[in-house]
Scaffold this active site. Structure first.
Site, mmCIF file in Angstrom:
data_model
loop_
_atom_site.group_PDB
_atom_site.id
_atom_site.type_symbol
_atom_site.label_atom_id
_atom_site.label_comp_id
_atom_site.label_asym_id
_atom_site.label_seq_id
_atom_site.Cartn_x
_atom_site.Cartn_y
_atom_site.Cartn_z
ATOM 1 N N GLU A 1 59.432 -4.533 -125.008
ATOM 2 C CA GLU A 1 60.809 -4.529 -125.517
ATOM 3 C C GLU A 1 61.268 -5.890 -126.026
ATOM 4 O OE1 GLU A 1 60.036 -2.911 -122.692
ATOM 5 O OE2 GLU A 1 60.588 -0.843 -123.110
ATOM 6 N N HIS A 46 67.181 3.488 -113.930
ATOM 7 C CA HIS A 46 67.155 4.267 -115.172
ATOM 8 C C HIS A 46 68.488 4.930 -115.475
ATOM 9 C CE1 HIS A 46 62.899 3.754 -114.449
ATOM 10 N NE2 HIS A 46 62.627 4.186 -115.659
#
Lengths: 335, 465
Positions: free
Chosen positions: B198, B267
């Site tokens: 990322e 998450h």
């Protein structure tokens, strides 16, 4: 690939360089040297604030490298960026005026020493976060490949930045996608105050080997060694063979920034580098020895450079501070 | 003319120091770069290097002198033919320059800005105009997932500079199938599977945007974008300002945000207030499929970095979406989903559905709630919110994220600044519980705002039980 190890340049090694080229390199390196000395002085006078990282000692790296590029090639570097801007032919006045935080600066006084850009000269910063320029430079290379414009990116990073994770994320993508990028590690031996052997395991030039990226050690104190290595690396990237790493062994004479007393190294070490390895002195010696030019010709260049730097300093002290209304501009582009 | 060598400032805060030692003496030749003297500051001993060449004509401040003010002449440098003995000691006061930094040392009075710098706070900019309603004559039922895909496909057909990159966006067709079919239509040059990296691909996207491309960077979820947030903020959002307007960064960072279902704390975070905090970013959080499509098209065309926050649970929800590819929703414009006179409820993303459900229940009890779908978090459509509150005199802010410095906190401040006199009750914030998201089904439900919570909040601001 050039791996000449700290030898003094010999006259017979340089038949391929014309007088014009040698004088050009001399001039470009001297401009950086004198500009940085002036910046240091102006910092001392309080005209430049904040952080100010000088490039003195490393001039051969950027000058040798830039002379291997063609128009349209993009470059990007970290916060020790004044030399790179001058080497890409950005106006010394605009650079110095940015250092003094004036409206005539490249960023209208809103960026400062570490954050300057010139789209026109393909200089993409000037980045203050260590190693952030590496994925960005890789993205510029991605853009070159995507648009097939025939250009490459040269991404400069230091021996400190090399230990950031995002460097390896970039190496991986650059190698995977064969992006046209040359990573130039300017190894000046100290990441701020931490010497290379205390921060980095292994050889820096080999840091791309797991990704199949060729890496070469270059004498970064010799502009001709840099130029020679750069030519090959740039050709490799431009022909579509993917990234290359060049580890330029260089040295910064000054501290990490203006407020660094540099107590992590000995005076003898600095003195030895300055007296024996100086890239400008050594090129000067070569020019005189091989008869490319005489003292007078070099003195003319010296005077020229002195004037350019003096003009830049004048401009940078006379250019007004940014208008207060500038506080609110350039946050977003009007859609 | 002799050149004055001045006492240098050797750090951003130094105003005076001790001249510890002269390394060069009167009569010595000086070349640029030579060390002249050593100076002690409160932090360290530093060397002073010569900038100009010549001979050290006269030392004006003896070594060992303490408290030497910055910019005091400490020595004179003369040319080779000048006579050092004839030199006069200059007046110290003559050496001030026009530098603001120096003035600051002399006195704060002089550096106060002469103009009052007015922040744009409190100005009620009207939201951008929109003709979106006219496209609803002919619609098709699409899921949010399909609408997002269509937006990207239409923009990619329109502009070769648009490309999509991220983890699993190409061959896998998207981790949540949002990019389904794009690889087949546009090929691997423009639909690019990245490694799991990322930080790297966010930065690479920024570089591509600086080059002039228009990247759409997908994060598999915004939870993983925390690895990349330096590039979103420091590289994408700030560079335009730091470059004096040269370095636009037309990039979209998109992906699901907030809690999905039973995926626990790492998450399930909601990031809108994080990104909305940052000048230089636009932040969008659509609810319906039409908003998702129209806003993503706007985001891709926008010359600025846009953080586009989707919601995993909404991906499968279907809505009417205009068929016309010209349909677009401007960034910065909220939408009144349901008109009402008794209370204003603001919400965004998945919480719009919760707010509408609550409004339905309230209607059955005779309470008419006006539900505003914010759609864009930054720039916030303050006019629509304030106008609604002027009518209802009550505001309930709903968000999935944490309360501290959240969107509800911003709503409260907005009401204080722009609608204080119209309020009949304090602003009520409905928000996610101030805890990391739990895994257990019952606890997760307790942590997320439910229609009952909104209903309760509305009754509180109406002083009903």
């Amino acid at each position: 690939m050039a791996t000449s190890r700290r030898r003094k340049p010999q006259a017979d090694e340089t038949p391929q360089y014309s007088t014009e080229q040698l004088l050009k390199y001399y001039r470009e390196m001297l401009l950086i040297r004198r500009f940085e000395e002036k910046a240091g002085q102006m910092y001392g006078m309080g005209l430049i604030g904040g952080f100010c990282h000088l490039y003195i000692g490393q001039e051969a790296v950027v000058v040798g490298m830039q002379n291997a590029l063609i128009p349209g090639d993009s470059i990007i570097t970290s916060y020790r960026d004044h030399g790179h801007m001058l080497a890409t032919d950005m106006d010394p006045k605009g650079v110095m005026a940015e250092l003094t935080g004036r409206s005539g600066g490249y960023s209208k006084g809103k960026g400062g020493s570490m954050h300057m850009f010139s789209r026109e000269k393909k200089f993409f910063g000037g980045h203050g976060i260590v190693a952030a320029q590496v994925p960005i430079g890789t993205g510029l290379a991605f853009g070159h490949k995507y648009t097939q414009d025939g250009n490459i990116n040269v991404c400069y990073l230091g021996d400190g930045a090399i230990n950031q994770g995002q460097v390896y994320e970039s190496f991986n993508m650059a190698a995977l996608w064969k992006l046209p990028v040359v990573y130039v590690i300017e190894n000046n031996k100290y990441a701020m105050g931490t010497s290379q052997h205390r921060a980095s395991a292994g050889e820096l030039c080999e840091r791309g080997s797991a990704y199949g990226i060729p890496g070469h050690v270059v004498d970064g104190m010799s502009v001709l060694a840099v130029k020679e290595a750069s030519e090959k690396a740039v050709a490799h990237a431009r022909e579509g063979s993917g990234p290359v790493i060049l580890e330029m062994k260089t040295y910064r004479y000054r501290g990490h920034s203006m407020s660094d007393p540099a107590k992590y190294r000995t005076k003898e070490e600095v003195t030895k580098m300055r007296t024996e390895m100086d890239p400008i002195d050594n090129l000067k010696k070569l020019i005189l020895e091989n008869g490319s030019a005489d003292e007078d010709a070099l003195k003319t260049i010296d005077r020229d450079i002195k004037n350019i730097v003096a003009e830049a300093a004048d401009f940078a002290t006379q250019s007004p501070e940014p208008d207060p209304a500038e506080l609110w501009t350039d946050i977003l582009i009007e859609a | 003319m002799p050149i004055e060598i001045l006492m240098p400032a050797l750090s951003p805060t130094m105003t005076e120091g001790k001249l510890a030692k002269w390394v060069k003496q009167e009569g010595d030749d000086v070349k640029s770069g030579d060390i002249l003297a050593e100076i002690e500051t409160d932090k360290a001993t530093m060397e002073v290097e010569a900038v100009d060449e010549g001979k050290l004509g006269k030392i004006l401040i003896a070594e060992g002198t303490e408290g030497v003010a910055v910019n005091t002449p400490i020595a004179l440098l003369v040319g080779e033919d000048e006579d050092a003995d004839k030199l006069e000691t200059p007046e110290v006061q003559d050496n001030t320059t026009q530098s603001a930094a120096l003035q600051k040392v002399k006195g704060e009075e002089e550096t106060k800005p002469t103009l009052p710098v007015e922040p744009p706070k409190g100005t009620k900019a009207a939201p951008p105009a929109s003709d979106e309603d006219k496209y609803f004559d002919k619609t098709v039922k699409l899921t949010v997932r399909e609408a997002l895909r269509d937006a990207m496909a239409e923009e990619m057909r329109r502009d070769d500079k648009v490309f999509v990159m991220g983890e699993e966006v190409a061959e896998y067709q998207g981790a949540y199938k949002v990019t389904q079919g794009l690889l087949q239509e546009f090929g691997e040059r423009r639909v690019i599977d990245t490694p799991i990296t990322e930080h790297g691909f966010a930065g690479l996207g920024v570089g591509a945007a600086f080059h002039g491309l228009k990247p759409v960077v997908e994060f598999m979820t915004f939870n993983f974008a925390m690895q990349a947030i330096d590039h979103i903020i420091n590289s994408a959002a700030k560079t335009l300002y730091m470059s004096g307007g040269q370095m636009g960064c037309p990039i979209v960072f998109r992906g699901p945000n907030g809690a999905a279902s039973r995926v626990a704390a790492q998450h399930s975070q909601e990031y809108s207030s994080w990104y909305a905090h940052v000048p230089g970013l636009k932040v969008v959080a659509p609810y319906s499929a039409s908003d998702a499509k129209g806003l993503l098209k706007s985001a891709i065309r926008d010359p600025n970095p846009v953080v586009f926050l989707e919601h995993e649970i909404l991906y499968g929800h279907s809505f009417d979406v205009p068929e016309d590819p010209e349909f677009i929703v401007p960034i910065g414009r909220a939408k009144i989903m349901r008109a009402g006179k008794d209370v204003t409820i603001t919400a965004f993303s998945f919480m719009v559905g919760q707010a509408l459900a609550a409004a339905e229940r309230l209607a059955e009890q005779g309470i008419e709630a006006e539900v505003i779908n914010l759609r864009t978090i930054r720039p916030l459509d303050t006019e629509t919110i304030v106008n609604s509150v002027k009518k209802t005199n009550r505001l309930v802010s709903v968000e999935e994220g944490w309360p501290f410095a959240g969107i509800g906190a911003e709503m409260s401040a907005l009401m204080m600044e722009q609608a204080f006199d119209y309020l009949d009750a304090p602003v009520y914030r409905v928000h996610g519980a101030d805890v990391p998201m739990p895994y257990a089904a019952n606890l997760e439900k307790l942590a997320l705002p439910q229609p009952e919570d909104i209903e309760k909040a509305v009754k509180a601001v109406l002083y009903r039980s």
